[in-house]
Design an enzyme around this catalytic site. Structure first.
Site, PDB file in Angstrom:
ATOM      1  N   LYS A  94       0.871  -1.170   0.000  1.00 53.51           N
ATOM      2  CA  LYS A  94       0.000   0.000   0.000  1.00 53.51           C
ATOM      3  C   LYS A  94       0.908   1.220   0.000  1.00 53.51           C
ATOM      4  CE  LYS A  94      -3.198   2.786   2.625  1.00 53.51           C
ATOM      5  NZ  LYS A  94      -3.760   3.095   3.948  1.00 53.51           N
ATOM      6  N   THR A 205      -9.066   3.541  12.145  1.00 53.51           N
ATOM      7  CA  THR A 205      -9.358   4.269  13.377  1.00 53.51           C
ATOM      8  C   THR A 205     -10.772   4.036  13.875  1.00 53.51           C
ATOM      9  OG1 THR A 205      -7.829   5.975  12.585  1.00 53.51           O
ATOM     10  CG2 THR A 205      -9.197   6.537  14.472  1.00 53.51           C
TER      11      THR A 205
END
Length: 260
Positions: A94, A205
């Site tokens: 990524k 998150t």
């Protein structure tokens, strides 16, 4: 979902940072039914606990997608990706090249540069980008076969800041896997992204900082699945005016009944 010749059974990808404990992280991964998690090279090696963290992820059976989190230049991202390939034993990466310290917005110029170099070295690049169509074209030309547009700034939990931009991206790249990455705060945000026709959602998150991460991970998994099925079902168009759901034909004419 097909990416770089591999089939992924889940359309929810999960980050592994900020969890209160390794046990909570494991529980969240299992509850999410994901088969792909992102891992920062810095996180894996933090405080000398890298081996234990690596063993923890192995126990879950998920695939690892290393990332170049924290890199602010193409050079740093390229070096970090090369190190991650050695550590994790995978060509998948990524790619993050951050251009703005406050919003963590991608540096799209450095991103394209790094993607071109890494693709030439045999990496399978998952670029964290904006919803800009021109940048998307450049990344595909650089060798990427998947795009990861942001929903909103990383960790903001704001949901989809520019749904029209994502919708345009879907229309412009009908055959390219699109993964909304960052900004997802609630299951409704994840469902909304999938209803737009996105192929997957990557979040961290919203689960890690929830009061019950495992329960939130399960909620996100259900939302992603529901949004994907809703997109496939071809939802009705929105209307400005009401349309009766009960047919008018066949109703009794009360005025006529009174006359007779």
């Amino acid at each position: 979902m097909e990416v770089y010749g591999e089939t992924l059974t889940s359309r929810l990808f999960l980050g592994t940072a900020q969890y209160p404990s390794p046990a909570v992280l494991q529980a969240a991964i299992r509850a999410s039914d994901t088969d792909l998690v992102t891992v920062s090279l810095r996180r894996e090696a933090a405080n000398g606990s890298g081996a234990g963290f690596w063993d923890l992820l192995r126990e879950t059976g998920v695939r690892i997608l290393p990332n170049t989190a924290g890199c602010h230049s193409a050079r740093d991202a390229i070096t970090t990706a090369q190190m991650a390939r050695e550590v994790f034993g995978t060509d998948w990466i990524k790619l993050e090249v951050i251009g703005h310290a406050d919003t963590l917005q991608p540096d799209v110029f450095g991103l394209v540069e790094a993607a071109r170099v890494l693709s030439a070295e045999g990496f399978k690049v998952f670029p964290y980008t904006t919803e800009d169509l021109v940048v998307g074209e450049r990344l595909l030309e650089a060798g990427c076969t998947v795009l990861m547009p942001w929903g909103a700034p990383i960790g903001s939990g704001r949901g989809l800041a520019n749904p029209e931009g994502l919708r345009a991206m879907r229309a412009h790249f009908p055959d390219v896997p699109l993964v909304v990455d960052a900004g997802i705060g609630r299951p409704s945000d994840a469902a909304a992204a999938m209803e737009l026709g996105m192929d997957a959602v990557l979040l961290n998150t919203a689960v890690a900082k929830a009061g019950d991460p495992a329960l939130m991970a399960r909620a996100m998994a259900l939302a992603v699945d529901a949004g994907h099925k809703a997109c496939l079902a071809d939802p009705m168009e929105r209307r400005d005016m009401a349309v009766p759901s009960t047919p008018v034909m066949g109703l009794a004419d009360l005025n006529l009944a009174e006359k007779t």
